[in-house]
Enzyme design. Structure first.
Site, PDB file in Angstrom:
ATOM      1  N   ASN A   7      -1.051   4.298 -45.757  1.00 15.91           N
ATOM      2  CA  ASN A   7      -1.293   5.527 -45.130  1.00 15.91           C
ATOM      3  C   ASN A   7      -2.678   6.087 -46.154  1.00 15.91           C
ATOM      4  O   ASN A   7      -2.584   6.033 -47.357  1.00 15.91           O
ATOM      5  CB  ASN A   7       0.005   6.458 -45.802  1.00 15.91           C
ATOM      6  N   HIS A  10      -4.271  10.004 -48.553  1.00 12.71           N
ATOM      7  CA  HIS A  10      -4.450  10.424 -49.827  1.00 12.71           C
ATOM      8  C   HIS A  10      -5.949  10.336 -50.324  1.00 12.71           C
ATOM      9  O   HIS A  10      -6.432  10.904 -51.091  1.00 12.71           O
ATOM     10  CB  HIS A  10      -3.746   9.705 -50.890  1.00 12.71           C
ATOM     11  N   HIS A  47      -2.303  10.880 -40.996  1.00 11.05           N
ATOM     12  CA  HIS A  47      -1.427  12.041 -40.700  1.00 11.05           C
ATOM     13  C   HIS A  47      -2.290  13.009 -40.313  1.00 11.05           C
ATOM     14  O   HIS A  47      -3.067  13.582 -41.288  1.00 11.05           O
ATOM     15  CB  HIS A  47      -0.392  12.207 -41.618  1.00 11.05           C
ATOM     16  N   ARG A  49      -2.380  16.733 -39.841  1.00  4.49           N
ATOM     17  CA  ARG A  49      -1.796  17.725 -39.932  1.00  4.49           C
ATOM     18  C   ARG A  49      -2.130  18.889 -39.343  1.00  4.49           C
ATOM     19  O   ARG A  49      -3.256  18.977 -39.188  1.00  4.49           O
ATOM     20  CB  ARG A  49      -1.833  18.123 -41.547  1.00  4.49           C
ATOM     21  N   ARG A  53      -5.276  19.634 -43.808  1.00  6.92           N
ATOM     22  CA  ARG A  53      -5.459  19.713 -44.998  1.00  6.92           C
ATOM     23  C   ARG A  53      -6.217  18.454 -45.877  1.00  6.92           C
ATOM     24  O   ARG A  53      -6.762  18.414 -46.728  1.00  6.92           O
ATOM     25  CB  ARG A  53      -4.247  19.927 -45.915  1.00  6.92           C
ATOM     26  N   GLU A  74       0.293   9.797 -37.453  1.00  7.00           N
ATOM     27  CA  GLU A  74       1.394  10.531 -37.709  1.00  7.00           C
ATOM     28  C   GLU A  74       1.242  12.044 -37.366  1.00  7.00           C
ATOM     29  O   GLU A  74       0.138  12.490 -37.543  1.00  7.00           O
ATOM     30  CB  GLU A  74       1.665  10.444 -39.265  1.00  7.00           C
ATOM     31  N   THR A 105       5.188  15.171 -46.514  1.00  8.33           N
ATOM     32  CA  THR A 105       6.187  15.496 -45.760  1.00  8.33           C
ATOM     33  C   THR A 105       7.705  15.253 -46.283  1.00  8.33           C
ATOM     34  O   THR A 105       8.215  14.248 -46.837  1.00  8.33           O
ATOM     35  CB  THR A 105       6.271  14.152 -44.411  1.00  8.33           C
ATOM     36  N   GLU A 155      11.376   5.389 -38.466  1.00  8.66           N
ATOM     37  CA  GLU A 155      10.842   5.047 -39.720  1.00  8.66           C
ATOM     38  C   GLU A 155      12.027   5.846 -40.824  1.00  8.66           C
ATOM     39  O   GLU A 155      12.098   6.970 -40.457  1.00  8.66           O
ATOM     40  CB  GLU A 155       9.336   5.782 -40.016  1.00  8.66           C
ATOM     41  N   HIS A 196       7.610   6.252 -47.713  1.00  9.81           N
ATOM     42  CA  HIS A 196       7.961   7.619 -48.205  1.00  9.81           C
ATOM     43  C   HIS A 196       8.063   7.517 -49.840  1.00  9.81           C
ATOM     44  O   HIS A 196       9.307   7.030 -49.965  1.00  9.81           O
ATOM     45  CB  HIS A 196       8.490   8.848 -47.776  1.00  9.81           C
TER      46      HIS A 196
HETATM   47  N1  PXP Z   1       5.381   7.797 -44.001  1.00 12.73           N
HETATM   48  C1  PXP Z   1       5.481   8.958 -43.641  1.00 12.73           C
HETATM   49  C2  PXP Z   1       6.102   9.241 -42.130  1.00 12.73           C
HETATM   50  C3  PXP Z   1       4.790   9.643 -44.354  1.00 12.73           C
HETATM   51  O1  PXP Z   1       4.658  11.350 -44.067  1.00 12.73           O
HETATM   52  C4  PXP Z   1       4.395   9.452 -45.622  1.00 12.73           C
HETATM   53  C5  PXP Z   1       3.539  10.429 -46.576  1.00 12.73           C
HETATM   54  O2  PXP Z   1       2.616  10.813 -46.083  1.00 12.73           O
HETATM   55  C6  PXP Z   1       4.387   8.130 -45.887  1.00 12.73           C
HETATM   56  C7  PXP Z   1       5.218   7.241 -45.098  1.00 12.73           C
HETATM   57  C8  PXP Z   1       3.818   7.370 -47.145  1.00 12.73           C
HETATM   58  O3  PXP Z   1       4.405   7.960 -48.035  1.00 12.73           O
HETATM   59  P1  PXP Z   1       3.900   7.772 -49.853  1.00 12.73           P
HETATM   60  O4  PXP Z   1       2.377   8.461 -49.653  1.00 12.73           O
HETATM   61  O5  PXP Z   1       4.807   8.417 -50.555  1.00 12.73           O
HETATM   62  O6  PXP Z   1       3.589   6.287 -49.886  1.00 12.73           O
END
Ligand code: PXP
Length: 247
Positions: A7, A10, A47, A49, A53, A74, A105, A155, A196
Site C-alpha cells: 500500500n 503512505h 486508496h 479517497r 488526502r 481501494e 480505514t 480482505e 491493516h
Molecule cells: N488494506 C486496507 C483495505 C487498508 O485500508 C489499509 C490501510 O490503508 C491497508 C490494507 C494497509 O494497512 P497498513 O498501512 O496499516 O499496513
C-alpha cells in the site's frame, strides 16, 4: 505462496504534507511502486479517497500505465469512484468504508447492511473485467454477506488483531476470529486477503490463519524504509555539500 501487496498511500501522504495542490513533489508514489515491484512485491495498492488526502487522480492513472504486477484500487462505493474505476480498469477493486474524520480505514464494510448497493457495484465492476474484494471484519455474518454479494475476494481487517497484539488474550481471540472467518470464506469459495496494521513483529502470528492469498501492508514497510534508507540519503547529501568550493 503468500503474496505481498504494498500500500503506497503512505508515500503520497508524505508528498501531500509538503506539496498539496501542486502537480509535482516528492516522494513520488509512482517511483515507490517501481521500487516495490523491483524488490519482488506481487501487487501495488492505492486508496483513492473521496477527500484525495493522499493518492491523487493523476497517481492512479500513472500507476495503471506502469504497474506490471497487479494494481489494487481501494475505494469507497460512491458513483464518482465507481465511474473512475470503470474507466481506469485496475486489476482489482477493494471496496472499503470511509469516514472523513478517520486517520486511516478504521472499520470493515457492513457488507450485510449494504448488500444491495454492493451487489450492484460488484456486478458493474466484474462486467468491466475487474475483480472485486470487500474489506470486512473477521465476522461470519459479513463473510456470508460477501459470498451472497458475489465478491471474488474478501480482505480480512487485521486492525483489531494489530491493536490487541500486546495482550496475549486479546490477540488470541482475534486470531481465532480470523481463522474462523478464513475457513468460512474458503468453504464459500471466496479467496482471502488480509491487511491493516501488519508489521514485522505481528506478522509471524498470522501464519496460523489458513487460506490466505495476499497480505496488503503499507505503514510498517514505509516506516522501515525511512530507517533502511536514511543513512544512504544523508551520505548522498553530504557528497553534494563536499562540492562547495573553498574560498
Ligand atoms: N488494506 C486496507 C483495505 C487498508 O485500508 C489499509 C490501510 O490503508 C491497508 C490494507 C494497509 O494497512 P497498513 O498501512 O496499516 O499496513
Amino acid at each position: 505462496m503468500l503474496k505481498l501487496g504494498i500500500n503506497i498511500d503512505h508515500v503520497a501522504t508524505l508528498r501531500e504534507a509538503r506539496y498539496r495542490g501542486r502537480d509535482f513533489g516528492e516522494p513520488d508514489p509512482f517511483a515507490a511502486a517501481q521500487v516495490c515491484e523491483a524488490a519482488g512485491a506481487h501487487g501495488i495498492t492505492a486508496h483513492l479517497r473521496e477527500d484525495r488526502r493522499h493518492i491523487q487522480d493523476h497517481d492512479v492513472w500513472r500507476l495503471r500505465e506502469t504497474v506490471q504486477t497487479r494494481l489494487n484500487l481501494e475505494m469507497t462505493n460512491t458513483p464518482e469512484l465507481v465511474d473512475i474505476a470503470l474507466r481506469l480498469k485496475p486489476d482489482i477493486v477493494c471496496l472499503v468504508p470511509e469516514r472523513r474524520q478517520e486517520i486511516t480505514t478504521e472499520g470493515g464494510l457492513d457488507a450485510d447492511g449494504q448488500w444491495s448497493a454492493l451487489t450492484d457495484t460488484r456486478q458493474r465492476l466484474n462486467h468491466a473485467g475487474i475483480e472485486v474484494s470487500l474489506f470486512i471484519a473477521p465476522d461470519l455474518l459479513q463473510v456470508e454477506a460477501a459470498a451472497r454479494i458475489g465478491a471474488q475476494f474478501i480482505e480480512l481487517h487485521t486492525g483489531a488483531f494489530a491493536e490487541l497484539f500486546h495482550s496475549k488474550r486479546g490477540r488470541n481471540e482475534e486470531i481465532e476470529r480470523l481463522v474462523a472467518a478464513a475457513e468460512m470464506a474458503h468453504e464459500l469459495k471466496l479467496r482471502v486477503n488480509a491487511g491493516h496494521g501488519l508489521n514485522y513483529e505481528n506478522l509471524p502470528l498470522l501464519h496460523v490463519v489458513p487460506h490466505l492469498v495476499e497480505l496488503n501492508i503499507g505503514h510498517s514497510i514505509v516506516s522501515r524504509a525511512v530507517f533502511a534508507g536514511l543513512g544512504a540519503a544523508v551520505t548522498e547529501m553530504l557528497a553534494l555539500l563536499r562540492d562547495y568550493p573553498a574560498r
